[in-house]
Design a protein around this motif. Structure first.
Motif, PDB file in Angstrom:
ATOM      1  N   MET A   1       4.955 -22.612 -12.133  1.00  0.00           N
ATOM      2  CA  MET A   1       4.396 -21.390 -11.700  1.00  0.00           C
ATOM      3  C   MET A   1       3.410 -21.529 -10.638  1.00  0.00           C
ATOM      4  N   ALA A   2       2.641 -22.643 -10.814  1.00  0.00           N
ATOM      5  CA  ALA A   2       1.604 -23.154  -9.662  1.00  0.00           C
ATOM      6  C   ALA A   2       2.510 -23.454  -8.219  1.00  0.00           C
ATOM      7  N   ASN A   3       3.428 -23.928  -8.223  1.00  0.00           N
ATOM      8  CA  ASN A   3       4.378 -24.111  -7.207  1.00  0.00           C
ATOM      9  C   ASN A   3       4.367 -22.955  -6.484  1.00  0.00           C
ATOM     10  N   ASN A   4       5.059 -21.682  -6.963  1.00  0.00           N
ATOM     11  CA  ASN A   4       5.143 -20.427  -6.547  1.00  0.00           C
ATOM     12  C   ASN A   4       3.666 -19.742  -5.946  1.00  0.00           C
ATOM     13  N   SER A   5       2.712 -20.078  -6.633  1.00  0.00           N
ATOM     14  CA  SER A   5       1.308 -19.673  -6.111  1.00  0.00           C
ATOM     15  C   SER A   5       0.956 -20.279  -4.755  1.00  0.00           C
ATOM     16  N   LEU A   6       1.314 -21.532  -4.803  1.00  0.00           N
ATOM     17  CA  LEU A   6       0.949 -22.168  -3.452  1.00  0.00           C
ATOM     18  C   LEU A   6       1.857 -21.942  -2.261  1.00  0.00           C
ATOM     19  N   LEU A   7       3.094 -21.588  -2.757  1.00  0.00           N
ATOM     20  CA  LEU A   7       4.028 -21.193  -1.554  1.00  0.00           C
ATOM     21  C   LEU A   7       3.626 -19.821  -1.196  1.00  0.00           C
ATOM     22  N   GLU A   8       3.256 -18.888  -2.095  1.00  0.00           N
ATOM     23  CA  GLU A   8       2.857 -17.533  -1.500  1.00  0.00           C
ATOM     24  C   GLU A   8       1.702 -17.735  -0.593  1.00  0.00           C
ATOM     25  N   ILE A   9       0.549 -18.600  -0.982  1.00  0.00           N
ATOM     26  CA  ILE A   9      -0.632 -18.780  -0.126  1.00  0.00           C
ATOM     27  C   ILE A   9      -0.043 -19.281   1.309  1.00  0.00           C
ATOM     28  N   LYS A  10       0.801 -20.137   1.392  1.00  0.00           N
ATOM     29  CA  LYS A  10       1.344 -20.691   2.645  1.00  0.00           C
ATOM     30  C   LYS A  10       2.090 -19.366   3.486  1.00  0.00           C
ATOM     31  N   ARG A  11       2.837 -18.713   2.614  1.00  0.00           N
ATOM     32  CA  ARG A  11       3.742 -17.751   3.355  1.00  0.00           C
ATOM     33  C   ARG A  11       2.655 -16.586   3.944  1.00  0.00           C
ATOM     34  N   SER A  12       1.243 -16.344   3.286  1.00  0.00           N
ATOM     35  CA  SER A  12       0.517 -15.545   3.908  1.00  0.00           C
ATOM     36  C   SER A  12      -0.289 -15.999   4.821  1.00  0.00           C
ATOM     37  N   LEU A  13      -0.522 -17.312   5.048  1.00  0.00           N
ATOM     38  CA  LEU A  13      -1.262 -17.773   6.176  1.00  0.00           C
ATOM     39  C   LEU A  13      -0.382 -17.887   7.391  1.00  0.00           C
ATOM     40  N   GLU A  14       0.988 -18.075   7.506  1.00  0.00           N
ATOM     41  CA  GLU A  14       2.072 -18.506   8.432  1.00  0.00           C
ATOM     42  C   GLU A  14       1.871 -17.399   9.451  1.00  0.00           C
ATOM     43  N   PRO A  15       1.964 -16.215   9.078  1.00  0.00           N
ATOM     44  CA  PRO A  15       2.056 -15.109  10.328  1.00  0.00           C
ATOM     45  C   PRO A  15       0.642 -15.137  11.143  1.00  0.00           C
ATOM     46  N   HIS A  16      -0.387 -15.991  10.666  1.00  0.00           N
ATOM     47  CA  HIS A  16      -1.657 -15.633  11.255  1.00  0.00           C
ATOM     48  C   HIS A  16      -1.926 -17.130  12.407  1.00  0.00           C
ATOM     49  N   VAL A  17      -0.892 -17.953  12.333  1.00  0.00           N
ATOM     50  CA  VAL A  17      -1.255 -19.062  12.882  1.00  0.00           C
ATOM     51  C   VAL A  17      -1.473 -18.800  14.462  1.00  0.00           C
TER      52      VAL A  17
END
Length: 91
Positions: free
Chosen positions: A1-17
């Motif tokens: 479950m924590a892995n999914n949370s970390l993946l969600e955070i990563k995906r929310s940052l990617e468009p803002h590179v």
């Protein structure tokens, strides 16, 4: 479950590179460190922020997505429409 949370955070940052960000990090002993820079890159475990040269001694800092999850770091993206705070919202 924590892995999914970390993946969600990563995906929310990617468009803002490439966007300007404001970082608020826990500096220990009731200190909060504020830094500004540009979100330079996202990697599987960490993200890199290139800091503004005139304000900071370091060129780059890196934080893990777990830092956002544990609220050790707060990332605010500054764009034309205003500011967007990246955070993890538990469901």
């Amino acid at each position: 479950m924590a892995n999914n949370s970390l993946l969600e955070i990563k995906r929310s940052l990617e468009p803002h590179v490439g966007a300007k960000v404001l970082l608020r990090a826990n500096g220990g002993r009731r200190k909060t460190i504020e830094r500004t820079g540009v979100l330079e890159e996202t990697y599987p475990s960490v993200f890199i922020v290139k800091l503004d040269q005139e304000q900071h001694a370091f060129k780059r800092v890196s934080y893990s997505y777990a830092d956002i999850l544990t609220e050790s770091v707060e990332v605010t993206v500054c764009n034309d429409e205003g500011q967007v705070r990246i955070e993890y919202l538990q469901q």
